[in-house]
Design an enzyme around this catalytic site. Structure first.
Site, PDB file in Angstrom:
ATOM      1  N   CYS A 289      -5.583   6.317   7.828  1.00  0.00           N
ATOM      2  CA  CYS A 289      -4.857   5.305   7.064  1.00  0.00           C
ATOM      3  C   CYS A 289      -3.795   4.702   7.971  1.00  0.00           C
ATOM      4  CB  CYS A 289      -4.226   5.903   5.814  1.00  0.00           C
ATOM      5  SG  CYS A 289      -3.347   4.664   4.827  1.00  0.00           S
ATOM      6  N   GLY A 290      -3.989   3.449   8.334  1.00  0.00           N
ATOM      7  CA  GLY A 290      -3.066   2.789   9.246  1.00  0.00           C
ATOM      8  C   GLY A 290      -1.694   2.561   8.646  1.00  0.00           C
TER       9      GLY A 290
ATOM     10  N   ASN B 110       0.881  -1.175   0.000  1.00  0.00           N
ATOM     11  CA  ASN B 110       0.000   0.000   0.000  1.00  0.00           C
ATOM     12  C   ASN B 110       0.918   1.224   0.000  1.00  0.00           C
ATOM     13  OD1 ASN B 110      -2.486   1.233   2.398  1.00  0.00           O
ATOM     14  ND2 ASN B 110      -2.315   1.629   0.237  1.00  0.00           N
TER      15      ASN B 110
ATOM     16  N   CYS C 209      -4.408  -2.618   3.604  1.00  0.00           N
ATOM     17  CA  CYS C 209      -5.109  -1.487   4.214  1.00  0.00           C
ATOM     18  C   CYS C 209      -5.019  -1.628   5.726  1.00  0.00           C
ATOM     19  CB  CYS C 209      -6.572  -1.456   3.759  1.00  0.00           C
ATOM     20  SG  CYS C 209      -7.554  -0.141   4.529  1.00  0.00           S
TER      21      CYS C 209
END
EC number: 5.1.1.7
Length: 270
Positions: A75-76, A15, A213
């Site tokens: 957003c981790g 990501n 995610c």
């Protein structure tokens, strides 16, 4: 006139993000358009999300833009990447990141082991569509609603534990963005549980299917705990790596790697 913007490219389990220090930008930039331009994979740098950050006295502010120029609330994976970047640049290991009003407590144990305490989650269904609309949608795609749950981790997620083929995941992810279902769109998590692990793929609103995610991992872990499908600690499995998840005193803690890809200069016409 052409201006120069310093950027960092990073990814968390595939990501990927373009990260820019807000101090390097003039006030004249249209940030939404800049995000779209830099995120473009053929004519820009290319990323899933564009990240701005700014240092304050005792925390770092993070602002997140999707590739369509819309803003995101959490957003981790980007949080882990930013924490690692700050660690590399300053040596700080305990870092507080603020995204809007949400406080994220980060610890960099080493360069490949970053934990983020994302706090508590909410299963309040006030933002969900009517049950009739959900039932109609679920029947169309053979989704078992007993294995579907909505969770808010700072941004909204639907977690679907019914097994769907990849081509159906794309269709369901796209069609759950319909305004009559979720007015502001929703992140859609497709979760499969085996041996206390969740194998996860995620359709991110404003982005599409992504390789990983972090907030989806947190939401899916919390949903799995609520359903009794898993226990803490657990592992979330993505295509390019895993996240270790645990629950402590009602807080969800995510731990995993973040990778620095490049530092560079982006040339922008104003």
């Amino acid at each position: 006139m052409i201006s120069k913007i310093n950027f960092v490219k990073m990814h968390g389990l595939g990501n990927d993000f373009v990260i820019v220090n807000k101090r390097d930008l003039s006030s004249s930039y249209d940030l939404s358009q800049l995000a779209k331009n830099m995120a473009e994979r053929h004519t820009g740098i290319g990323c899933d999300q564009f990240i701005l950050y700014e240092e304050h006295n005792d925390f770092y502010e993070m602002i997140i833009y999707n590739i369509d120029g819309s803003s995101a609330k959490l957003c981790g994976n980007a949080t882990r990447c930013l924490a690692k970047l700050i660690y590399l640049d300053t040596g700080k290991q305990d870092i507080t990141v603020m995204v809007g009003n949400k406080k994220l407590l980060c610890n960099v144990n080493d360069e490949n082991n970053i934990s983020v305490n994302v706090g508590s989650v909410s299963f309040n269904e006030a933002w969900m569509p009517s049950r009739d609309k959900v039932w109609e949608f679920a029947e169309r795609y053979m989704i078992d609603l007993k294995e579907t749950i909505c969770v808010d981790i700072g941004n909204p997620h639907v977690v679907i534990f019914s097994k769907l083929e990849p081509q159906d995941q794309k269709i369901v992810g796209e069609r759950l963005q319909a305004k009559e279902l979720f007015a502001d769109g929703v992140n859609v998590n497709f979760a499969e549980v085996k041996d206390n692990k969740i194998y996860l793929s995620v359709w991110e609103r404003g982005v599409g299917l992504t390789l990983a995610c972090g907030s989806g991992a947190c939401g899916s872990f919390a949903a799995g705990l609520k359903h009794g499908f898993i226990h803490s600690p657990s592992t979330i499995v993505f295509k390019h790596g895993n996240l270790t998840m645990k629950e402590e005193n009602g807080n969800i803690i995510m731990q995993g790697a973040a990778t620095l890809v490049a530092r560079g200069e982006y040339y922008c016409e104003q």
